[in-house]
Design an enzyme around this catalytic site. Structure first.
Site, mmCIF file in Angstrom:
data_model
loop_
_atom_site.group_PDB
_atom_site.id
_atom_site.type_symbol
_atom_site.label_atom_id
_atom_site.label_comp_id
_atom_site.label_asym_id
_atom_site.label_seq_id
_atom_site.Cartn_x
_atom_site.Cartn_y
_atom_site.Cartn_z
ATOM 1 C CG ASP A 1 -1.096 3.535 6.230
ATOM 2 O OD1 ASP A 1 -2.599 3.662 5.142
ATOM 3 O OD2 ASP A 1 -0.545 3.891 6.322
ATOM 4 C CB CYS B 1 -14.490 -4.398 11.310
ATOM 5 S SG CYS B 1 -16.091 -5.378 10.101
ATOM 6 C CG ASP C 1 -2.137 0.533 1.557
ATOM 7 O OD1 ASP C 1 -2.864 1.079 0.298
ATOM 8 O OD2 ASP C 1 -1.606 2.142 2.199
ATOM 9 C CB CYS D 1 -15.764 -9.593 11.953
ATOM 10 S SG CYS D 1 -14.276 -8.476 11.451
ATOM 11 C CD GLU E 1 -4.589 1.234 -3.714
ATOM 12 O OE1 GLU E 1 -5.311 1.703 -3.960
ATOM 13 O OE2 GLU E 1 -3.641 1.653 -3.649
ATOM 14 C CB CYS F 1 -13.154 -5.435 7.481
ATOM 15 S SG CYS F 1 -12.253 -6.588 8.553
ATOM 16 C CB CYS G 1 -15.685 -10.149 8.581
ATOM 17 S SG CYS G 1 -15.646 -8.123 8.978
HETATM 18 ZN ZN LIG Z 1 -14.975 -7.029 9.784
#
Ligand SMILES: [Zn+2]
Length: 370
Positions: free
Chosen positions: A355, A345, A189, A348, A273, A326, A329
């Site tokens: 990052d 999150c 990243d 989850c 990316e 996330c 999940c």
């Molecule tokens: Zn999650």
């Protein structure tokens, strides 16, 4: 995999006064030919909606050399002039492909002065390099050896803003061989605070001393702005600024070389990316502009090193919401401002470093794409 790869070897050299004069004149002609051709191509498109080919620009060059106004173009080797037209053609091809911006004019002050010579325009004998229109070989500092028996196919001479001269030799290097296979893959990243963050959780910082160098640079630039226009002191101050710029760039390149070599060595696939230039140019923030430049250079290094060593670089779509998803999940969260460095999150309960989470998502997207 394997086989012969082309590789550039760059060295400093010290031209004689005559060589420096000849090269400076060549740089000036290269810039003039490039800018004239760009202007004419732009006009052809704007007025007649015509796409110009390389062959047409080459014919223009022949005309210009015959004219009285531009007859001085005959005083330098014609090869660098042809090469700059080829580069312009490549610039247009990239623009038409939407890979790059519209080609820009070369400015005397801001563009790197350079000239490219192909095989017919230099002599390579017993480890000595002599360029067209010159009698004596260049005085090159061989800071590292060329591969045994290497024959340069292209030679690029350049002068940076600090007044240092460089020659880059493109040679076939039979010594590069693929690395032993590995199983690991990594997501990368691009950051502002860290240079990059890896899906392994590692954060790679910017080169050491860069903060100090940037402060020195700012001071030198202030100093330059206070000097009277056209004065000797102003010229001196400008060279000081250029030297600091060059030092920052050298350290940064060195840092990026080490990082890219390590990533390619340790992983069979490096996922990044695909940041497009269109996004980058809209950023006026200095830190962002610097990190974007570093990012492009890192990507370029990763790609050619991966090709050398039989590894893969995978670029995932830049619209992929890597920082909002996330990685545990898969839940998609609303956009988060850049100031949010870590979050939990709501799906989850996983705790994420912004990052690292993004790098993990990039890795997963890249592996899915393969
Ligand atoms: Zn999650």
């Amino acid at each position: 995999m394997g086989g012969v790869v082309k590789r550039a070897f760059k060295y400093r050299f010290y031209p004689s006064p005559e060589q420096a004069e000849q090269l400076n004149r060549t740089f000036g002609c290269v810039r003039l030919v490039y800018n004239r051709a760009l202007e004419a191509r732009t006009r052809a498109w704007a007025v007649d909606r015509q796409r110009t080919t390389y062959v047409q620009t080459s014919a223009w060059l022949t005309e210009w050399k015959r004219s009285e106004e531009l007859g001085f173009l005959n005083e330098v080797s014609s090869v660098p002039l042809q090469q700059t037209l080829r580069h312009l053609q490549a610039g247009f091809a990239a623009f038409w492909d939407k890979r790059a911006r519209y080609p820009r004019f070369k400015s005397k002050r801001r563009s790197r002065a350079s000239a490219e010579y192909t095989r017919s325009a230099f002599r390579w004998r017993d480890g000595e390099l002599t360029l067209a229109k010159m009698d004596a070989p260049l005085d090159i500092v061989w800071s590292r050896p060329l591969p045994e028996g290497a024959q340069p196919s292209t030679v690029t001479v350049s002068r940076d803003a600090a007044g240092r001269w460089f020659v880059s030799l493109l040679v076939e290097d039979p010594t590069v061989t693929p690395l032993p296979p590995v199983d690991a893959a990594v997501g990368v990243d691009a950051g502002i605070i860290s240079l990059v963050t890896l899906s392994t959780g590692e954060k790679v910082s910017n080169p050491r001393h860069e903060g100090v160098d940037r402060r020195k640079l700012a001071r030198a630039q202030r100093d330059l702005s206070r000097k009277e226009k056209g004065s000797r002191n102003r010229a001196k101050a400008r060279v000081r600024v250029a030297r600091i710029h060059a030092r920052i760039a050298d350290r940064r390149r060195d840092h990026l070389h080490k990082l890219s070599t390590r990533l390619v060595r340790e992983n069979k696939a490096v996922v990044i990316e695909d940041l497009s230039v269109h996004i980058m140019v809209r950023n006026h923030c200095l830190a962002r502009a610097i990190s974007d430049a570093a990012w492009s250079e890192l990507r370029r290094m990763l790609e050619y090193k991966a090709a050398w060593y039989g590894r893969a670089v995978v670029a995932v779509d830049r619209w992929y919401p890597s920082s909002k998803t996330c990685s545990a999940c898969g839940r998609l969260h609303p956009a988060m401002p850049l100031s949010v460095r870590s979050w939990t999150c709501s799906g989850c309960g996983a705790e994420h470093d912004r990052d690292v989470n993004a790098a993990r998502n990039i890795l997963a997207a890249g592996l899915a794409e393969r």
